[in-house]
Design a protein around this motif. Structure first.
Motif, mmCIF file in Angstrom:
data_model
loop_
_atom_site.group_PDB
_atom_site.id
_atom_site.type_symbol
_atom_site.label_atom_id
_atom_site.label_comp_id
_atom_site.label_asym_id
_atom_site.label_seq_id
_atom_site.Cartn_x
_atom_site.Cartn_y
_atom_site.Cartn_z
ATOM 1 N N GLU A 141 -19.779 -36.754 34.204
ATOM 2 C CA GLU A 141 -20.931 -35.851 34.338
ATOM 3 C C GLU A 141 -20.502 -34.581 35.081
ATOM 4 O O GLU A 141 -19.645 -34.619 35.963
ATOM 5 N N LYS A 142 -21.137 -33.458 34.729
ATOM 6 C CA LYS A 142 -20.887 -32.217 35.446
ATOM 7 C C LYS A 142 -21.368 -32.395 36.876
ATOM 8 O O LYS A 142 -22.516 -32.742 37.124
ATOM 9 N N TYR A 143 -20.470 -32.174 37.814
ATOM 10 C CA TYR A 143 -20.735 -32.453 39.218
ATOM 11 C C TYR A 143 -20.842 -31.176 40.047
ATOM 12 O O TYR A 143 -21.548 -31.127 41.027
ATOM 13 N N GLY A 144 -20.124 -30.160 39.668
ATOM 14 C CA GLY A 144 -20.099 -28.898 40.403
ATOM 15 C C GLY A 144 -19.112 -27.965 39.752
ATOM 16 O O GLY A 144 -18.624 -28.230 38.657
ATOM 17 N N CYS A 145 -18.799 -26.884 40.421
ATOM 18 C CA CYS A 145 -17.867 -25.896 39.882
ATOM 19 C C CYS A 145 -16.776 -25.582 40.898
ATOM 20 O O CYS A 145 -17.013 -25.614 42.102
#
Length: 97
Positions: free
Chosen positions: A51-55
């Motif tokens: 899952e996209k968690y941050g950048c």
């Protein structure tokens, strides 16, 4: 125009057209909105359990965004001049990300 982007303990210096520097905060805010929009599939996402968690990014991401979305029809492009600089000229326009 040369601009310093500060990241905690160091900074990057990039060059861009004056009209970008005149509206730097506006462009920074638009960039951050784009960067954290889950609909955008860019290379700066960090994934956790798929899952996209941050950048994770530095000034290259901002410069890439400027050149692709703001300066796409401009002959003059933004470019990173120096990365991870510990000392810089305080007369340069500065912003934090």
């Amino acid at each position: 125009m040369r601009i310093v982007i500060q990241f905690c303990v160091n900074a990057d210096i990039f060059d861009c057209p004056v009209d970008i520097s005149d509206n730097l905060i506006e462009y920074r805010n638009k960039f951050i909105d784009w960067l954290y929009d889950n609909q955008n599939n860019h290379s700066y996402w960090i994934y956790k359990n798929g899952e996209k968690y941050g950048c994770s990014y530095r000034s290259e991401a901002f410069v890439e965004w400027l050149n692709k979305f703001v300066l796409s029809n401009s002959i003059i492009k933004a470019k990173v001049l120096e990365s991870n600089v510990e000392n810089w000229d305080n007369s340069l326009l500065s912003t934090g990300f």
